[in-house]
Design a protein around this motif. Structure first.
Motif, mmCIF file in Angstrom:
data_model
loop_
_atom_site.group_PDB
_atom_site.id
_atom_site.type_symbol
_atom_site.label_atom_id
_atom_site.label_comp_id
_atom_site.label_asym_id
_atom_site.label_seq_id
_atom_site.Cartn_x
_atom_site.Cartn_y
_atom_site.Cartn_z
ATOM 1 N N LEU A 22 0.830 -1.205 0.000
ATOM 2 C CA LEU A 22 0.000 0.000 0.000
ATOM 3 C C LEU A 22 0.865 1.257 0.000
ATOM 4 N N MET A 74 0.848 4.160 -2.799
ATOM 5 C CA MET A 74 0.722 5.575 -2.450
ATOM 6 C C MET A 74 1.838 6.402 -3.086
ATOM 7 N N TYR A 79 -6.360 7.730 0.357
ATOM 8 C CA TYR A 79 -5.991 6.434 0.915
ATOM 9 C C TYR A 79 -6.349 6.294 2.390
ATOM 10 N N CYS A 128 -11.304 5.326 1.494
ATOM 11 C CA CYS A 128 -10.660 4.244 0.744
ATOM 12 C C CYS A 128 -11.615 3.581 -0.251
ATOM 13 N N CYS A 142 -6.976 1.857 -3.650
ATOM 14 C CA CYS A 142 -7.131 1.559 -2.232
ATOM 15 C C CYS A 142 -8.180 0.459 -2.021
#
Length: 122
Positions: A45, A49, A60, A65, A71
């Protein structure tokens, strides 16, 4: 005859001990796999990002999300890989500070938690 029965009894206790050891090793291996999956998913993740940071970092956060496709895809992976998983992603968009907390419940055990933080520079 008694000597043979005592020998069989000792052998049976040894086999039962090996079965218990195997069960314990399987449980430890499963726990290690879940911890590794949590670490990999949180790093994944953060990588997503970094690649999508231009103007989208705030999307995020846990509250938004579901509305941001990358996300939402990550949350789907989390549900597939960890049992009863939940995540809390806190994003401070102006500074780029990100904190990810992943919790899961392993069958037969309590809750487990993995937490990481990073700075995503814009």
């Amino acid at each position: 005859m008694i000597e043979a029965l005592v020998g069989i009894l000792i052998f049976a206790f040894g086999v039962m001990g090996l079965i218990g050891l195997q069960a314990s090793m399987t449980k430890a291996q499963t726990g290690a796999k879940f911890r590794a999956d949590a670490a990999n998913l949180s790093n994944e993740l953060i990588g997503v990002m970094w690649s999508d940071a231009a103007g989208n970092l705030g999307k995020y956060a846990s509250a938004s999300c579901d509305t941001h496709a990358p996300c939402k895809d990550w949350a789907g992976k989390l549900d597939q890989r960890l049992p009863a998983a939940t995540s809390v992603v806190v994003v401070d968009a102006p500074s780029g500070a990100v904190s990810i907390t992943i919790e899961w419940t392993q069958p037969g055990e309590g809750k487990h938690r993995y937490q990481t933080s990073a700075m995503v520079q814009l």
